[in-house]
Design an enzyme around this catalytic site. Structure first.
Site, PDB file in Angstrom:
ATOM      1  N   GLU A 847       0.692  -1.191   0.066  1.00 33.86           N
ATOM      2  CA  GLU A 847       0.030  -0.103   0.053  1.00 33.86           C
ATOM      3  C   GLU A 847       0.969   1.202  -0.017  1.00 33.86           C
ATOM      4  O   GLU A 847       0.156   2.433  -0.364  1.00 33.86           O
ATOM      5  CB  GLU A 847      -0.811  -0.006   1.255  1.00 33.86           C
ATOM      6  CG  GLU A 847      -1.872  -1.095   1.158  1.00 33.86           C
ATOM      7  CD  GLU A 847      -2.548  -1.166   2.408  1.00 33.86           C
ATOM      8  OE1 GLU A 847      -4.068  -0.735   2.637  1.00 33.86           O
ATOM      9  OE2 GLU A 847      -2.015  -1.664   3.345  1.00 33.86           O
ATOM     10  N   PHE A 848       2.254   1.178   0.414  1.00 31.55           N
ATOM     11  CA  PHE A 848       2.858   2.372   0.436  1.00 31.55           C
ATOM     12  C   PHE A 848       2.845   3.255  -0.533  1.00 31.55           C
ATOM     13  O   PHE A 848       2.567   4.667  -0.458  1.00 31.55           O
ATOM     14  CB  PHE A 848       4.450   1.949   0.671  1.00 31.55           C
ATOM     15  CG  PHE A 848       5.356   2.977   0.423  1.00 31.55           C
ATOM     16  CD1 PHE A 848       5.597   4.175   1.004  1.00 31.55           C
ATOM     17  CD2 PHE A 848       5.817   2.952  -0.906  1.00 31.55           C
ATOM     18  CE1 PHE A 848       6.380   5.208   0.762  1.00 31.55           C
ATOM     19  CE2 PHE A 848       6.711   4.018  -1.280  1.00 31.55           C
ATOM     20  CZ  PHE A 848       7.040   5.110  -0.719  1.00 31.55           C
TER      21      PHE A 848
END
Length: 886
Positions: A847-848
């Site tokens: 998700e970063f």
């Protein structure tokens, strides 16, 4: 009907068919060649159905069988097999291209069509040849690399064996091909709609055409008389609670009296074929009393507004949350500089390429009968439990099929609820495959946020205080909105040292598409506001944006916005490594002399928390009779690379070769509960549990003096061992103040966006995105880079194009799905700072990049034109409007 003769994969066939039959139907239903996929409701938009006819690529959904007399058709199954793959399939695997795999057969066939006539294509050649093929996972860069590698194979410049990692390369930190990649490249893995189930009935749903309505009556008498119809099911036929909600009972398999959003399910028709079911569903007559729509959060919060949820116990405010660190008001009063601005983000769709689909059937009879549901769940145990209560059947087994994308969307139950209810009601196996238009309506979205922000700094450029009041439009159902609100608060301070913070948030019902888990799930919205405000403060102080971020980065021993003391903080190292890229980009932008097309450079960072309060995972390993190892745990892998993570950790910890590591992860009856495959948690949590399971096995073997399975059995020892990881030291926050330890670990990174803005048209073009990321120990570099590039592409769509409008976004064109035409180059720098409490030092990555990409692009647009656009997406119309106001 017409007799047609042509070859399929070299085999002559004679068919007697309707000459208007689409080739995709003959391949998938008639010949069971299910490697050819369908996403776009036969509009020719997705390219997943690409095959080769007489040497040329065609979209089989648009190709009529009646046109194929004497033709030579090649599908993905005719190209190669996992044991004997084509060089193009080898290239796609070795380049790390394959994630969810749904688009890959069509991509490979389109690539073959190109490489057959041009074995050394340029990037532009590839983009043109594959312009009709869509992918959500990769950002297209890895596909281009794979086709270039395939060209090198075909030209004899290298071989797969020369590219493949050596057996002696080790198991950790090496880009070994992912275990399921070759099967996806050959089109032999089964997604739910690919399953061949003799006698399966097909389902079509009846859905409300209104945003808010009372259901007065349902008349399905005419539908029941139509060809092939077995019956109709409504809420009255459900034996359980009828609720498929994750947290709040506000979402139902079928609506009984009230439909709170366009697309609410009212009934379902079951028939012998899909076409018959859909035709009959169109004949069901529902009488509605149309009610006023509460369209926005402002309307929902207005005095006297009607309740969106008809239950009088539910107000329009679903949830409220607060975060208080220090004394923000006092800090603002003494700050030398203050930034105040309003920011907003739009409703967007995760846009998985595979439409929603599920299969259900009853296995056995009487008290032992088991309801089996097959779908693309990312938490089979949770979903089995939800379905059990919803349909009123105790014994439910959930089997995860391969999934054509996910990005958080399968935290919720969708088609499985209707399929499960129908299987029980009609006592027949059923399948419910939604159209793309229906799939777009029935699934969760990314929440829109409205944020009022204040940011303070002292005369030396140190941040002093941060304030945010924000409203989240929930839509019609709560889903996991509570969790997303909490995540927004828990990561509100991003990567920075903010000594004083005050934030208040409201989650508000509306009669609109409802938000749920979506890649990043909360932090992408609040980080857009924070990183934009940080840039604005740097400009106000006449400081370089990179230097300003470095000056205000958090350091070990300091506290996040929730008061968590951090023992590591690799963000500053990411900024240091991005500096040479930033300096070069700034120089090139400054050297640009084109006054019409202006260049801009933008930065943004993110420190993303992984492993929430009291999170836990259970994994098991079993030494097999051939001394291989089977890994058990419900670790879903819709494409992010959990297959590689599990197999490489297991091989590293046990010394067993990768080729003898087997994965059993998809069946709630066979595997322990490893938790949800969301929140980027599986490497940190289930990887940690797997390490412990391997240690238990090794300890038992050492105690028994065993080197083999036979030795272990002879010593009277079990061959299967469990491992559990639980974050007992992460207790979460105090609900009154929002203070406490919220995360077990963090992944850090910085992104650099380089853009061009055409001041005459307002168009924004991304020239390049550079990412520096530190997720701890990296197990498979290709898998990490694949996540970074795919997330950056999704973030670019969020920044510039994508905006879901319920009732208007009906296909991939109206949604502005990313294409090869929107592809932009990406460069990723991987840093490794092993985390002391993580399995082998690794955390997670999925998700970063969606947290930092869109603010970096927004900051680059400001840098280019000197006007800040604070509401996403940054469309040409908004750019021109902003320039006009300037």
């Amino acid at each position: 009907m017409k007799k047609i003769t042509f070859k399929v994969n070299g085999i002559p066939n004679e068919f007697i068919v309707d000459e208007n039959l689409a080739l995709i139907d003959l391949l998938r239903k008639g010949l069971h060649l299910t490697g050819t996929k369908q996403s776009c409701d036969r509009k020719g938009q997705c390219g997943a159905c690409t095959v080769i006819v007489n040497g040329k690529t065609v979209r089989s959904c648009l190709t009529k069988v009646g046109e194929l007399e004497g033709a030579d058709v090649i599908t993905i199954e005719g190209l190669g097999t996992p044991d004997n793959p084509h060089l193009i399939q080898e290239a796609f695997v070795l380049a790390g291209t394959i994630q969810c795999g749904f688009c890959i057969p069509g991509m490979i066939m389109a690539a073959k069509g190109l490489l057959d006539v041009n074995k050394n294509p340029s990037v532009e050649d590839i983009k043109k040849a594959l312009r009709r093929n869509l992918c959500r996972c990769t950002g297209y860069g890895k596909i281009i690399e794979a086709i270039q590698l395939a060209g090198r194979f075909l030209r004899g410049e290298t071989t797969p064996d020369q590219v493949r990692p050596a057996a002696s390369a080790g198991q950790i930190g090496v880009s070994h091909p992912r275990p399921w990649s070759m099967m996806k490249a050959c089109g032999v893995v089964k997604y739910t709609d690919d399953l061949v189930i003799p006698g399966v009935l097909e389902i079509a749903a009846v859905r409300s055409p209104h945003f808010n309505a009372r259901v007065k009556s349902i008349d399905y008498a005419e539908a029941e008389k139509m060809p092939g119809v077995v019956g109709v099911i409504t809420a009255a036929d459900i034996k359980g609670t009828n609720s498929i909600a994750v947290a709040v009972p506000d979402e139902f398999i079928f609506c009984a009296d009230h439909a709170t959003v366009l697309g609410s399910p009212i009934a379902a028709v079951v028939a012998t074929t899909r076409d018959e079911a859909r035709a009959a569903a169109a004949a069901v007559r529902v009488e509605y009393e149309v009610l006023p729509r509460v369209a926005t959060a402002a309307e929902a919060l207005a005095e006297g507004a009607p309740n969106v949820n008809p239950d009088p116990d539910f107000s329009n405010i679903v949830y409220e949350s607060e975060l208080i660190k220090g004394d923000a008001e006092k800090a603002f009063s003494s700050s030398a500089h203050i930034i105040e601005e309003k920011f907003s983000t739009q409703l967007v769709h995760q846009a998985c390429l595979e439409p929603e689909t599920a299969v259900a059937y009853v296995d056995g009879e009487g008290d032992d009968a088991q309801l089996v549901v097959i779908g693309r769940s990312i938490h089979v145990h949770m979903h089995a439990a939800i379905l059990s209560v919803a349909v009123g059947w105790d014994n439910v087994r959930y089997i995860e099929a391969f999934a054509g994308g996910q990005f958080g969307i399968k935290t919720d139950v969708t088609t499985e609820g209707i399929a499960a209810a129908a299987a029980l009601h009609f006592k027949r196996p059923v399948r419910y495959t939604a159209t793309l238009a229906e799939s777009l309506v029935m699934t969760t979205k990314r929440h829109p946020y409205s944020m009022d922000v204040r940011l303070g700094a002292d005369a030396d450029g140190k941040l002093t205080a941060y304030g945010m009041d924000f409203i989240v439009e929930k839509g019609a159902h709560a889903s996991i909105g509570f969790v997303i609100m909490d995540r927004s608060m828990d990561m509100l301070s991003g990567a920075y040292n903010l000594p004083n913070v005050k934030a208040e948030g409201k989650l508000v019902y509306t009669n609109d598409a409802w938000g749920g888990s979506a890649r990043g799930a909360g932090p992408p919205q609040v980080n857009f506001a924070l990183e934009s405000a940080v840039d604005m403060m740097a400009v106000k102080l006449n400081m370089d944006p990179l230097e300003f971020r470095m000056k205000n980065s958090l350091h070990p021993g300091e506290t996040t916005g929730t008061g968590q003391v951090v023992d590591e903080w690799a963000f500053l190292g990411c900024l240091e490594h991005i500096k040479p890229f930033y300096d070069k980009a700034c120089k090139e932008a400054k050297d640009n002399k084109n006054e019409t097309v202006r260049r801009g450079v933008g930065l943004a960072g993110a420190s993303f928390g992984i492993g929430s309060a009291n999170d836990s995972s259970n994994m098991a390993v079993e030494l097999d009779p051939d001394d291989g190892l089977t890994v058990y745990g419900s670790v879903a892998d819709p494409g992010e690379g959990n297959d590689a993570m599990l197999s490489q950790i297991a091989a590293h910890c046990t010394g067993i070769p990768l080729g003898k590591i087997r994965l059993s992860t998809r069946d709630s009856e066979l595997v322990p509960d490893a938790g949800v495959s969301a929140s980027s948690r599986q490497t940190f949590m289930s990887g940690g549990a797997l390490v412990k399971a391997c240690e238990e096995l090794k300890a038992a073997m050492k105690e028994a003096g065993a080197k083999t399975h036979a030795d272990l059995v002879a010593a009277g020892k079990p061959t299967r061992y469990m491992g559990k990881k639980i974050l007992e030291d992460v207790q979460g926050v105090d609900k009154e103040t929002g203070q406490g330890k919220t995360w077990g670990s963090f992944v850090h990174g910085a992104q650099l966006a380089e853009v061009e803005v055409d001041t005459k048209t307002g168009e924004v073009k991304i020239l390049k995105m550079t990412t520096v990321v530190d997720p701890g120990t990296i197990f498979n570099p290709q898998a990490v880079i694949g996540q970074v590039e795919g997330g950056a592409d999704m973030g670019a769509g969020y920044a510039l194009r994508e905006h879901f409008v319920l009732g208007k976004s009906k296909d991939w064109i109206t949604y502005k799905f990313p294409t090869f035409a929107t592809y932009f180059p990406k460069e990723t720098v991987l840093l490794e700072t092993p985390r002391s409490n993580a399995p082998l030092g690794g955390t997670g990555i999925g998700e970063f990049t969606l947290v930092a990409t869109h603010p970096a692009i927004a900051n680059a647009v400001y840098n280019a034109i000197g006007v800040r656009i604070c509401d996403l997406p940054i469309t040409p119309e908004k750019v021109l409007s902003a320039l006009g106001k300037k």
